[in-house]
Write a protein that holds these residues in place. Structure first.
Motif, PDB file in Angstrom:
ATOM      1  N   ASN A  35       0.707  -0.898   0.050  1.00  0.00           N
ATOM      2  CA  ASN A  35      -0.330   0.248   0.202  1.00  0.00           C
ATOM      3  C   ASN A  35       0.953   1.372  -0.279  1.00  0.00           C
ATOM      4  O   ASN A  35       1.731   1.530   0.666  1.00  0.00           O
ATOM      5  CB  ASN A  35      -0.657   0.332   1.139  1.00  0.00           C
ATOM      6  CG  ASN A  35      -1.869  -1.307   0.927  1.00  0.00           C
ATOM      7  OD1 ASN A  35      -2.392  -1.987   0.190  1.00  0.00           O
ATOM      8  ND2 ASN A  35      -2.498  -1.136   2.795  1.00  0.00           N
ATOM      9  N   GLY A  39       3.914   3.452  -8.076  1.00  0.00           N
ATOM     10  CA  GLY A  39       3.657   2.339  -9.568  1.00  0.00           C
ATOM     11  C   GLY A  39       2.518   0.954  -8.870  1.00  0.00           C
ATOM     12  O   GLY A  39       2.855   0.332 -10.066  1.00  0.00           O
ATOM     13  N   ILE A  40       2.197   1.124  -8.115  1.00  0.00           N
ATOM     14  CA  ILE A  40       1.038  -0.326  -7.399  1.00  0.00           C
ATOM     15  C   ILE A  40      -0.051   0.118  -7.056  1.00  0.00           C
ATOM     16  O   ILE A  40      -0.129   1.265  -6.299  1.00  0.00           O
ATOM     17  CB  ILE A  40       2.049  -1.034  -6.047  1.00  0.00           C
ATOM     18  CG1 ILE A  40       3.057  -1.061  -6.882  1.00  0.00           C
ATOM     19  CG2 ILE A  40       1.057  -1.554  -5.917  1.00  0.00           C
ATOM     20  CD1 ILE A  40       3.919  -2.131  -5.297  1.00  0.00           C
ATOM     21  N   SER A  41      -1.183  -0.144  -7.114  1.00  0.00           N
ATOM     22  CA  SER A  41      -2.279  -0.038  -7.373  1.00  0.00           C
ATOM     23  C   SER A  41      -2.813  -0.886  -6.335  1.00  0.00           C
ATOM     24  O   SER A  41      -2.833  -2.190  -6.477  1.00  0.00           O
ATOM     25  CB  SER A  41      -3.060   0.778  -8.342  1.00  0.00           C
ATOM     26  OG  SER A  41      -2.576   1.525  -8.780  1.00  0.00           O
ATOM     27  N   VAL A  42      -3.508  -0.965  -5.264  1.00  0.00           N
ATOM     28  CA  VAL A  42      -4.061  -2.054  -4.491  1.00  0.00           C
ATOM     29  C   VAL A  42      -5.510  -1.406  -4.294  1.00  0.00           C
ATOM     30  O   VAL A  42      -6.228  -0.654  -3.630  1.00  0.00           O
ATOM     31  CB  VAL A  42      -3.861  -1.744  -3.516  1.00  0.00           C
ATOM     32  CG1 VAL A  42      -3.746  -2.747  -2.914  1.00  0.00           C
ATOM     33  CG2 VAL A  42      -2.293  -2.580  -3.186  1.00  0.00           C
ATOM     34  N   THR A  43      -6.679  -2.197  -4.342  1.00  0.00           N
ATOM     35  CA  THR A  43      -8.217  -2.434  -4.490  1.00  0.00           C
ATOM     36  C   THR A  43      -8.416  -3.500  -2.861  1.00  0.00           C
ATOM     37  O   THR A  43      -7.780  -4.449  -3.389  1.00  0.00           O
ATOM     38  CB  THR A  43      -8.953  -2.127  -5.200  1.00  0.00           C
ATOM     39  OG1 THR A  43      -8.589  -1.207  -6.453  1.00  0.00           O
ATOM     40  CG2 THR A  43     -10.222  -2.131  -4.965  1.00  0.00           C
ATOM     41  N   GLU A  56      -2.395  -4.086  -9.449  1.00  0.00           N
ATOM     42  CA  GLU A  56      -1.679  -3.662 -10.129  1.00  0.00           C
ATOM     43  C   GLU A  56      -0.544  -3.557 -10.299  1.00  0.00           C
ATOM     44  O   GLU A  56      -0.356  -2.157  -9.186  1.00  0.00           O
ATOM     45  CB  GLU A  56      -2.748  -3.211 -11.028  1.00  0.00           C
ATOM     46  CG  GLU A  56      -2.273  -3.082 -12.311  1.00  0.00           C
ATOM     47  CD  GLU A  56      -3.710  -1.547 -13.364  1.00  0.00           C
ATOM     48  OE1 GLU A  56      -4.062  -1.756 -12.393  1.00  0.00           O
ATOM     49  OE2 GLU A  56      -2.705  -0.828 -13.982  1.00  0.00           O
TER      50      GLU A  56
END
Lengths: 129, 178
Positions: A35, A39-43, A56
């Motif tokens: 989190n 460059g990193i997406s978290v859902t 992602e």
């Protein structure tokens, strides 16, 4: 007395192993350590009937992309239903893992040229217990 | 002799000696021997025979006391050792059980503490706006559903292909029979 202690310890370990839910390897990606990383997406969304998590990873994280693929390789071994498609640009794997009478869906798409990975885990909350 | 209310003074020396002879011949019951011992301890009468029997009875009493002590001691030691082992064993078992219960409680508590409704990060930045977060969540779920739908299509196509291959094989088998 030593035998009694050893037997009891083994029993306790067995109980602990049985009591702890069998976590998927890919669930380690959602422990909070990614989190807020560039460059990193978290859902993550959890409701009564749906527990959905996705991550992602965009360009610039080749090590993480390799790590995700290895984690998926580990979980695929437990899959009851597995589909894999290869193309020039995309490598996609979707599989289902049964647990606790429910089904966990896992999907991962690797974009070779763009060095991007999308992964999701979805299922009833009870499936992860 | 069994009448304790009758004092030892009523027994003459001759009677005492007669009783001593009966004792030496093992013709007295246990109770009578004990009573004779009591009488000899409280009488001043003293002859060679009476003194000899008195001495023998004292010696026999001391012997019986010494014989009881080691047996009692060994029984006590066995009991104490068994009790110590049993209590220690139970204590260790309880400790392990409590530790495992505490560990299980900690794990389950940890899991419940990290439970949240939704959490969205885009390119490292947390999305606090609820509407924006919901839109992102909806998009991610739609993407996942599309992936599942594609996988289902692939599986269906694969199944049709396998059914076709099975039909072809069955036809081939029938042909080969002729």
């Amino acid at each position: 007395m030593k035998k009694s202690i050893l037997t009891l310890c083994m029993l306790v370990c067995a109980i602990l192993a049985y009591a702890k839910p069998p976590r998927l390897a890919v669930e380690s990606l959602f422990d909070g350590s990614y989190n807020g990383k560039k460059g990193i997406s978290v859902t993550t969304v959890k409701s009564e009937k749906n527990y959905f998590r996705s991550i992602e990873v965009r360009e610039g994280n080749p090590d993480l992309i390799n790590k995700i693929e290895k984690l998926v390789d580990e979980d695929v071994k437990r899959a009851s239903n597995f589909t894999e498609t290869h193309s020039e640009k995309i490598h996609e794997r979707v599989f289902q893992i049964p647990n606790n009478g429910k089904t966990i869906n896992v999907g991962v798409t690797v974009y070779r040229l763009k060095q991007r990975v999308e992964l999701f885990i979805q299922g009833y909350p009870e499936a992860f217990k | 002799m069994n009448d304790r209310s009758n004092n030892t003074a009523t027994l003459s020396v001759k009677e005492l000696e007669e009783l001593c002879r009966l004792y030496l011949d093992c013709r007295l019951t246990r109770l009578q021997e004990r009573e004779l011992h009591y009488v000899l301890l409280h009488t001043e009468a003293s002859t060679e025979l009476i003194d000899e029997v008195r001495g023998m009875m004292d010696f026999a009493l001391r012997l019986s006391e010494v014989a009881e002590k080691p047996a009692a001691a060994s029984v006590a030691v066995r009991t104490r050792w068994w009790q110590r082992w049993s209590v220690a064993n139970i204590a260790v078992s309880l400790l392990v059980l409590v530790a495992s219960a505490a560990t299980l409680t900690y794990f389950s508590a940890s899991d419940s503490q990290t439970d949240i409704t939704y959490l969205v990060y885009v390119d490292g930045a947390k999305v606090d706006d609820r509407a924006e977060a919901e839109a992102i969540i909806r998009a991610d779920i739609d993407k996942a559903n599309e992936m599942l739908a594609r996988a289902a299509e692939v599986q269906e196509a694969q199944q049709l292909r396998m059914d076709e291959m099975q039909r072809f094989y069955d036809k081939y088998q029938k042909y080969m029979q002729y």
